[in-house]
Design an enzyme around this catalytic site. Sequence first.
Site, short mmCIF file in Angstrom:
data_model
loop_
_atom_site.label_atom_id
_atom_site.label_comp_id
_atom_site.label_asym_id
_atom_site.label_seq_id
_atom_site.Cartn_x
_atom_site.Cartn_y
_atom_site.Cartn_z
N ASP A 201 0.83 -1.20 0.00
CA ASP A 201 0.00 0.00 0.00
C ASP A 201 0.87 1.27 0.00
O ASP A 201 1.87 1.33 0.71
CB ASP A 201 -0.87 -0.04 1.27
CG ASP A 201 -1.99 0.96 1.26
OD1 ASP A 201 -2.85 0.88 0.38
OD2 ASP A 201 -2.02 1.83 2.16
N GLU A 264 1.99 -0.25 -4.84
CA GLU A 264 1.02 0.78 -5.24
C GLU A 264 1.75 2.11 -5.30
O GLU A 264 2.23 2.61 -4.29
CB GLU A 264 -0.14 0.87 -4.25
CG GLU A 264 -1.20 1.85 -4.74
CD GLU A 264 -2.08 2.45 -3.64
OE1 GLU A 264 -3.18 2.92 -3.96
OE2 GLU A 264 -1.66 2.49 -2.47
C1 GLC Z 1 -4.25 3.02 -0.62
C2 GLC Z 1 -5.46 2.13 -0.66
C3 GLC Z 1 -6.65 2.95 -0.25
C4 GLC Z 1 -6.45 3.42 1.17
C5 GLC Z 1 -5.14 4.19 1.29
C6 GLC Z 1 -4.74 4.33 2.72
O1 GLC Z 1 -4.30 4.03 -1.57
O2 GLC Z 1 -5.59 1.57 -1.93
O3 GLC Z 1 -7.84 2.23 -0.37
O4 GLC Z 1 -7.51 4.23 1.57
O5 GLC Z 1 -4.08 3.54 0.67
O6 GLC Z 1 -4.28 3.11 3.21
#
Ligand code: GLC
Length: 523
Positions: A201, A264
């Site tokens: 994440d 991500e």
């Molecule tokens: C990432 C996740 C999202 C979440 C954020 C905080 O972007 O995909 O859903 O709210 O991180 O963890």
Amino acid sequence: MLDVAWWRRGVVYQIYPRSFQDSDGDGIGDLEGVRRRLDHLVALGVDAVWLSPIFPSPMADFGYDVADYCGVDAIFGSIDDFDRLLDDAHGRGLKVILDFVPNHSSEAHPWFVESRRDRSDPRRDWYIWRDAAPGGGPPNNWISNFGGPAWTFDETTGQYYLHSFLREQPDLNWRNPELRAAMADVLRFWLDRGVDGFRIDVLWLLIKDEELRDNPENPDYAQGDPDIGRLLQTYSSDREEVFDVIRELRATVDDYDDRVLIGEIYLPVDRLVAYYGPDLSGVHLPFNFQLIFADWHARAIERRIAEYEAALPPGGWPNWVLGNHDQKRVATRLGGPQARVAAMLLLTLRGTPTLYYGDEIGLADVPVPHDLAQDPWEKNEPGHGRDPARTPMPWDATTNGGFTAGAPWLPMNDVGALNVAAAARDPRSILALHRALLALRRGSPALSLGAYEGVKAQGDVLAYRRRHGEEELLVALNLGDEGAELALPIAATALLSTHMDREGAEQPGVLKLRPNEGVVLRL
Ligand code: GLC
Ligand code: MG
């Protein structure tokens, strides 16, 4: 097939566990529900499942606020349910990828409970604490990704803590070696159980500027954009030191065979590819969200593909994504017929594709009225909520689409009009198209592993070749609402059309494409 890592050859399928299948009638999907639906994934033809967070959590951000990195939330089941799911998935040849949320924990995590207790607590430095600015107020001007200041004052110890998201999600301090060691243990806990990798994440946010300097104003900020957009994230993201952290995470995972790290990362391509790391010491797949943000025009997409292919480091394996739990669904962004062409694009480009649950049946965003909002972002900043893309999977035409015997946690689409069972009966449904594309890809080294080469085309036609050894395919996609033509170099055979009605047909020198039609041809 060829001896290549599964995560290069394979296709990833994202499950948002709250919305896949409920097994106990509480209206919220769970691990046993996922296990019961594995056949759908096998029939679809994907290789790996990525589960959004399943760990114990107060659910302030639906699991992205983790209170225990080594457990399963009771809403989703137990650790035994997890092991059973993992076993069954592996038994069916499916890999399982977990969501690792290292940037922040929940405020309910014992680490934070200890950290906020006392300035001299051994865990104090595991989070990011600072005094008020000299004139009072937060230590700097940073903004939370969900709106408002990224700092919250804590009475007990008279300091502020940083939270890039909700105040319930305090940021961890990745400059602290003990925290790093504890997180390596977390990875090992799951790797030892047999998980096949992690999606990490907000990887690019992990390390912040050492001096926590103010972020500069964003000159391109437009009224109505999310609050976070007011500032450039110069000092709060994408810092050079993050690559040391990533190298360590990678080393931990590399002690095990055949595991994958997916990051991500929302950054422009030139920065994104840095996350492959020096000599590919970074994550295997830095998520490439190009297709989510591209205008749906052949030349625009062509440019994005070329730019991305050119930016990849030597040996870096590409990947493509059309949707996830944070974005509007592809059927809503583009439209129904376009979503079919987009599926063909996603599954015929060079690189590992990630599918988002529901997209395989053409599920669109389901409007969720503001007063029914679940997503904390929607509550903070109306209009930016992500609930519409997270609604439960409609499996059949029965009550609540067979998703739950209770009351679904979010409203559902018109399940009578769109559900998996009905799509499975229709030989030309978008589900049938996904199955055919995945089968074609699986049987074709050119599609799963082959080289990519752009082909010159006019107007709204996007064309490219995929080649491996003797096998050579041409993909021609008409992104427009009008018929179009593409001159073929040699006679070719149609293998698959998005309209699913010209398989096996010989194509003469000029390929005629109908509006929003894509075709894969064998040359
Ligand atoms: C990432 C996740 C999202 C979440 C954020 C905080 O972007 O995909 O859903 O709210 O991180 O963890
Ligand atoms: Mg349940």
